[in-house]
Design a protein around this motif. Structure first.
Motif, PDB file in Angstrom:
ATOM      1  N   MET A  13       0.856  -1.211   0.000  1.00  0.00           N
ATOM      2  CA  MET A  13       0.000   0.000   0.000  1.00  0.00           C
ATOM      3  C   MET A  13       0.883   1.249   0.000  1.00  0.00           C
ATOM      4  O   MET A  13       1.648   1.469   0.936  1.00  0.00           O
ATOM      5  CB  MET A  13      -0.901  -0.011   1.235  1.00  0.00           C
ATOM      6  CG  MET A  13      -2.086   0.903   1.106  1.00  0.00           C
ATOM      7  SD  MET A  13      -3.439   0.562   2.239  1.00  0.00           S
ATOM      8  CE  MET A  13      -2.821   1.118   3.806  1.00  0.00           C
ATOM      9  N   ASP A  14       0.795   2.047  -1.041  1.00  0.00           N
ATOM     10  CA  ASP A  14       1.626   3.248  -1.110  1.00  0.00           C
ATOM     11  C   ASP A  14       1.031   4.372  -0.262  1.00  0.00           C
ATOM     12  O   ASP A  14      -0.027   4.220   0.340  1.00  0.00           O
ATOM     13  CB  ASP A  14       1.831   3.689  -2.566  1.00  0.00           C
ATOM     14  CG  ASP A  14       0.518   4.018  -3.237  1.00  0.00           C
ATOM     15  OD1 ASP A  14      -0.477   4.232  -2.529  1.00  0.00           O
ATOM     16  OD2 ASP A  14       0.477   4.070  -4.478  1.00  0.00           O
ATOM     17  N   ASN A  15       1.750   5.489  -0.239  1.00  0.00           N
ATOM     18  CA  ASN A  15       1.324   6.597   0.600  1.00  0.00           C
ATOM     19  C   ASN A  15      -0.077   7.117   0.250  1.00  0.00           C
ATOM     20  O   ASN A  15      -0.857   7.438   1.147  1.00  0.00           O
ATOM     21  CB  ASN A  15       2.340   7.753   0.511  1.00  0.00           C
ATOM     22  CG  ASN A  15       3.455   7.575   1.531  1.00  0.00           C
ATOM     23  OD1 ASN A  15       3.369   6.720   2.410  1.00  0.00           O
ATOM     24  ND2 ASN A  15       4.499   8.377   1.406  1.00  0.00           N
ATOM     25  N   ALA A  16      -0.376   7.191  -1.033  1.00  0.00           N
ATOM     26  CA  ALA A  16      -1.695   7.684  -1.449  1.00  0.00           C
ATOM     27  C   ALA A  16      -2.804   6.803  -0.874  1.00  0.00           C
ATOM     28  O   ALA A  16      -3.830   7.298  -0.397  1.00  0.00           O
ATOM     29  CB  ALA A  16      -1.777   7.729  -2.977  1.00  0.00           C
ATOM     30  N   ASP A  17      -2.577   5.476  -0.908  1.00  0.00           N
ATOM     31  CA  ASP A  17      -3.560   4.545  -0.348  1.00  0.00           C
ATOM     32  C   ASP A  17      -3.668   4.691   1.167  1.00  0.00           C
ATOM     33  O   ASP A  17      -4.770   4.673   1.732  1.00  0.00           O
ATOM     34  CB  ASP A  17      -3.184   3.099  -0.696  1.00  0.00           C
ATOM     35  CG  ASP A  17      -3.355   2.796  -2.174  1.00  0.00           C
ATOM     36  OD1 ASP A  17      -4.111   3.534  -2.839  1.00  0.00           O
ATOM     37  OD2 ASP A  17      -2.732   1.838  -2.659  1.00  0.00           O
ATOM     38  N   GLN A  18      -2.493   4.831   1.796  1.00  0.00           N
ATOM     39  CA  GLN A  18      -2.500   4.989   3.258  1.00  0.00           C
ATOM     40  C   GLN A  18      -3.202   6.272   3.680  1.00  0.00           C
ATOM     41  O   GLN A  18      -3.921   6.301   4.677  1.00  0.00           O
ATOM     42  CB  GLN A  18      -1.057   5.005   3.788  1.00  0.00           C
ATOM     43  CG  GLN A  18      -0.424   3.632   3.890  1.00  0.00           C
ATOM     44  CD  GLN A  18       0.911   3.703   4.611  1.00  0.00           C
ATOM     45  OE1 GLN A  18       1.961   3.804   3.986  1.00  0.00           O
ATOM     46  NE2 GLN A  18       0.868   3.675   5.923  1.00  0.00           N
ATOM     47  N   ILE A  19      -2.982   7.322   2.900  1.00  0.00           N
ATOM     48  CA  ILE A  19      -3.642   8.598   3.185  1.00  0.00           C
ATOM     49  C   ILE A  19      -5.156   8.445   3.041  1.00  0.00           C
ATOM     50  O   ILE A  19      -5.926   8.904   3.878  1.00  0.00           O
ATOM     51  CB  ILE A  19      -3.110   9.709   2.247  1.00  0.00           C
ATOM     52  CG1 ILE A  19      -1.671  10.062   2.628  1.00  0.00           C
ATOM     53  CG2 ILE A  19      -3.992  10.947   2.314  1.00  0.00           C
ATOM     54  CD1 ILE A  19      -0.955  10.934   1.604  1.00  0.00           C
ATOM     55  N   ARG A  20      -5.586   7.753   1.980  1.00  0.00           N
ATOM     56  CA  ARG A  20      -7.021   7.539   1.775  1.00  0.00           C
ATOM     57  C   ARG A  20      -7.623   6.725   2.912  1.00  0.00           C
ATOM     58  O   ARG A  20      -8.706   7.038   3.408  1.00  0.00           O
ATOM     59  CB  ARG A  20      -7.263   6.855   0.419  1.00  0.00           C
ATOM     60  CG  ARG A  20      -8.725   6.640   0.136  1.00  0.00           C
ATOM     61  CD  ARG A  20      -9.036   5.997  -1.192  1.00  0.00           C
ATOM     62  NE  ARG A  20      -8.072   5.085  -1.719  1.00  0.00           N
ATOM     63  CZ  ARG A  20      -7.727   3.918  -1.187  1.00  0.00           C
ATOM     64  NH1 ARG A  20      -8.295   3.525  -0.070  1.00  0.00           N
ATOM     65  NH2 ARG A  20      -6.823   3.168  -1.763  1.00  0.00           N
ATOM     66  N   ALA A  21      -6.869   5.704   3.346  1.00  0.00           N
ATOM     67  CA  ALA A  21      -7.363   4.865   4.443  1.00  0.00           C
ATOM     68  C   ALA A  21      -7.482   5.669   5.734  1.00  0.00           C
ATOM     69  O   ALA A  21      -8.483   5.570   6.455  1.00  0.00           O
ATOM     70  CB  ALA A  21      -6.429   3.673   4.638  1.00  0.00           C
ATOM     71  N   ALA A  22      -6.460   6.488   6.027  1.00  0.00           N
ATOM     72  CA  ALA A  22      -6.486   7.311   7.235  1.00  0.00           C
ATOM     73  C   ALA A  22      -7.619   8.333   7.163  1.00  0.00           C
ATOM     74  O   ALA A  22      -8.307   8.604   8.160  1.00  0.00           O
ATOM     75  CB  ALA A  22      -5.148   8.013   7.430  1.00  0.00           C
ATOM     76  N   ALA A  23      -7.827   8.907   5.976  1.00  0.00           N
ATOM     77  CA  ALA A  23      -8.902   9.886   5.789  1.00  0.00           C
ATOM     78  C   ALA A  23     -10.264   9.230   6.000  1.00  0.00           C
ATOM     79  O   ALA A  23     -11.165   9.817   6.601  1.00  0.00           O
ATOM     80  CB  ALA A  23      -8.816  10.505   4.402  1.00  0.00           C
TER      81      ALA A  23
END
Lengths: 198, 198
Positions: A1-11
């Motif tokens: 999971m790249d940063n963009a995915d992690q950011i989406r998950a956290a959001a």
DNA sequence: CCTACCGATCGGTAGG
DNA sequence: CCTACCGATCGGTAGG
């Protein structure tokens, strides 16, 4: 999971728990361990992040659609299987339910369009199965098929979303999990009994 | 209605439509035509205003409780009358439904206490009436009374709260009002059929 | 000493 | 992806 995915998950988590306005970009970035500016590199605005989060939930929903519709070919247990698939989808990640409920309250106009595209075709299809059940005599003749299906969805969505609160309302000595299990059992009984002739 | 009441009313509307974080004290004050400082004189903090808004909704609810409980003495149409009272309470001011739903999402821990005090005794009482109906044979023996009553409340609350969105989901040529009327008719049918033996 | 406010501004933080 | 910032607005408080 790249940063963009992690950011989406956290959001997704933060939007679901404290709402869109309550979740700052700074707080979302901190959860992932990047700066706010990194977040804004992947998603050019907070609203773009919102849309990415919502799109991802509906993408998951469309993924499970074939499985859900397989469940609803005919007979009693088939409709219950459909409801179970729905419950499973939201309980697999209750943030989905909380997020959707918040979006329904925050952005009713946007959500009307989104649901018309993502949910309406599916509701109309299931409603047709309900009508077949009426014709074959296993389903009550006075059911309003579309309205019934929407009620089932709303009931599942709302019950999963407010699950943390349910326990304090009806429980006695039971645990929160037991109370929720009881609540979902009655949901299945209620939706089944309201549909089928005995 | 004095300024304090007007401020509470404006806060109710804004909290319901854009959420607690989305509603600035400035925006609330502007709706009433006073300064933000005047607002802060009447309510020493934004959180105090939040509590005043929530207290007022539950005060209204408690006011209508006797009328609701009168409706639920015995028989088929009596339980439907209770549901109608509930629908009437929320439709009289849909902001109540949206506000409560938002609080359930924003402050689950607080709401668990609030509902344990304001809702639980009433649910347990109505559940006892349901049990009497089971004993006398008019109500299905497999109903979970407390869970059933909570489902009815959640269903009414959620349907009134998301009413602006419903139309885009199941309607064809009908007006939004007709769609909502259809939705509520099915709500009555569904909750009635799930409860009573034929 | 109380009530119902005012104009101005505090220290921090929002999204971008 | 980071450093260095912006115009604006946030909830809350000052003296009078």
């Amino acid at each position: 999971m790249d940063n963009a995915d992690q950011i989406r998950a956290a959001a997704t988590q933060l939007f679901a728990s404290v709402g869109y306005d309550g979740a700052s970009l700074q707080a979302i970035a901190e959860r992932v361990g990047v700066t706010k500016q990194t977040l804004l590199y992947h998603y050019p605005s907070k609203d773009a992040l919102r849309r990415a989060v919502l799109d991802h939930v509906f993408a998951h929903f469309r993924e499970r659609l074939p499985k859900m519709l397989d469940a609803v070919t005919s007979g009693h247990d088939r409709f219950e299987a459909l409801t179970r698939e729905l419950v499973h989808f939201f309980e697999a990640d209750p943030d989905r339910a909380r997020l959707l409920l918040r979006e329904l309250l925050d952005k009713p106009d946007d959500m009307r369009r989104v649901l018309a595209e993502n949910l309406r075709p599916w509701i109309l299809l299931v409603a047709q199965y309900v009508r077949q059940g009426v014709t074959s005599g296993i389903i009550h003749a006075d059911v309003d098929p579309e309205a019934y299906v929407l009620h089932v969805i709303v009931l599942v969505l709302a019950n999963v979303a407010v699950r943390p609160v349910t326990h304090g309302v009806i429980s006695a000595e039971a645990t929160p999990d037991e109370t929720h299990e009881r609540q979902m059992q009655e949901l299945f009984r209620l939706t089944r009994t309201a549909l089928f002739n005995r």
